[in-house]
Design an enzyme around this catalytic site. Sequence first.
Site, PDB file in Angstrom:
ATOM      1  N   LYS A  27       1.514  18.283  48.308  1.00 43.19           N
ATOM      2  CA  LYS A  27       1.472  17.973  49.736  1.00 43.19           C
ATOM      3  C   LYS A  27       0.844  16.602  49.986  1.00 43.19           C
ATOM      4  CE  LYS A  27       2.252  22.601  51.388  1.00 43.19           C
ATOM      5  NZ  LYS A  27       1.757  23.860  51.922  1.00 43.19           N
ATOM      6  N   ARG A  56       0.980  28.791  45.132  1.00 44.89           N
ATOM      7  CA  ARG A  56       2.401  28.445  45.273  1.00 44.89           C
ATOM      8  C   ARG A  56       2.559  27.002  44.797  1.00 44.89           C
ATOM      9  NH1 ARG A  56       5.720  25.950  48.959  1.00 44.89           N
ATOM     10  NH2 ARG A  56       7.737  26.938  49.395  1.00 44.89           N
TER      11      ARG A  56
HETATM   12  N1  HH2 Z   1       4.391  25.437  52.059  1.00 45.11           N
HETATM   13  C1  HH2 Z   1       5.666  25.041  52.214  1.00 45.11           C
HETATM   14  C2  HH2 Z   1       6.674  25.985  52.426  1.00 45.11           C
HETATM   15  N2  HH2 Z   1       6.410  27.292  52.434  1.00 45.11           N
HETATM   16  N3  HH2 Z   1       4.866  29.076  52.255  1.00 45.11           N
HETATM   17  C3  HH2 Z   1       3.594  29.505  52.083  1.00 45.11           C
HETATM   18  N4  HH2 Z   1       3.319  30.818  52.087  1.00 45.11           N
HETATM   19  N5  HH2 Z   1       2.554  28.618  51.904  1.00 45.11           N
HETATM   20  C4  HH2 Z   1       2.756  27.274  51.897  1.00 45.11           C
HETATM   21  O1  HH2 Z   1       1.775  26.507  51.744  1.00 45.11           O
HETATM   22  C5  HH2 Z   1       4.094  26.781  52.070  1.00 45.11           C
HETATM   23  C6  HH2 Z   1       5.139  27.736  52.259  1.00 45.11           C
HETATM   24  C7  HH2 Z   1       6.018  23.582  52.168  1.00 45.11           C
HETATM   25  O2  HH2 Z   1       6.322  23.166  50.862  1.00 45.11           O
HETATM   26  P1  HH2 Z   1       7.818  23.054  50.194  1.00 45.11           P
HETATM   27  O3  HH2 Z   1       8.453  24.365  50.082  1.00 45.11           O
HETATM   28  O4  HH2 Z   1       7.729  22.365  48.897  1.00 45.11           O
HETATM   29  O5  HH2 Z   1       8.617  22.105  51.149  1.00 45.11           O
HETATM   30  P2  HH2 Z   1       9.713  22.371  52.258  1.00 45.11           P
HETATM   31  O6  HH2 Z   1       9.137  23.265  53.275  1.00 45.11           O
HETATM   32  O7  HH2 Z   1      10.030  21.010  52.785  1.00 45.11           O
HETATM   33  O8  HH2 Z   1      10.884  22.993  51.617  1.00 45.11           O
END
Ligand code: HH2
Length: 272
Positions: free
Chosen positions: A216, A252
């Site tokens: 992040k 995660r």
């Molecule tokens: N962060 C993201 C997405 N989903 N779910 C949970 N439970 N906790 C988190 O911190 C979280 C999440 C954001 O990260 P990422 O999936 O890599 O990116 P994007 O939402 O752009 O797909």
Amino acid sequence: MSQGARALPRVMGVVNATPDSFSDGGRRADPGAALAHARRLVGDGADIVDIGGESTRPGAAPVSEGEELARVVPVIEALRRQSDVTISVDTMKPAVARAAVEAGASIWNDVSALRHCPQSLAVAAELGCEVVLMHMRGTPATMAAEARYDDVVGEVAGFLEERACAAIAAGVRREAIWLDPGLGFAKTAEHNIALIRGLPRIAALGFPVLVGASRKRWIARIAGDDAPEARRLGGSIAAALAAVRQGAAAVRVHDVAETRQALAIDRAISAL
Ligand code: HH2
């Protein structure tokens, strides 16, 4: 998800079946590529594979239900045929969660904590799957402007407690609930750090806690190096270790093998 305080933390690997995810720039937008990545994460030792079809990065545009279904369901079906890994679906939409569970997912990871649709709570109860209730303010499109708190840890803990109570009242089993402080979702870098420090207060609510710090933006901001997403591994691992020491039951992450290795060494040293 019931586990004792001394259980090994679980590692949830991220698969973004999206063209616009912040961390991997849509390199896994086609289902075949997303499946190949999911299989690699399983080989790297992921306990859970989290599959999402709608980016939640700050400012991300919403995706239609049909599009999200087309992105995630084939990947979940194929992964279920090829592996017995625990699959979670990262979605705010009850119809997507339902199709994902029918395809083989057993966890609904909802960044809106079952608030996005009026039916979400009832559908979660009906599906009987585990649910991750995450703290966020506003929507991914608006949340950056809402990062204002008097006591971020107390306010996030209070919100998560309220959502867990709402889920239980709707019929979700208590032992099926995970909580997540939602690092980066309507949070500044300082809020994210305060939340990792304050995790014991969230863990004290009596539910296992999941933390997602991986790649992040705040990691580069704190390090002061402006590193792009794919070069935030060191900071991501440091944050994962800190979260586990503060009581997280699961992390995660994008880099499963590296995180597992770091957790194993940290565990071995702290057991000395
Ligand atoms: N962060 C993201 C997405 N989903 N779910 C949970 N439970 N906790 C988190 O911190 C979280 C999440 C954001 O990260 P990422 O999936 O890599 O990116 P994007 O939402 O752009 O797909």
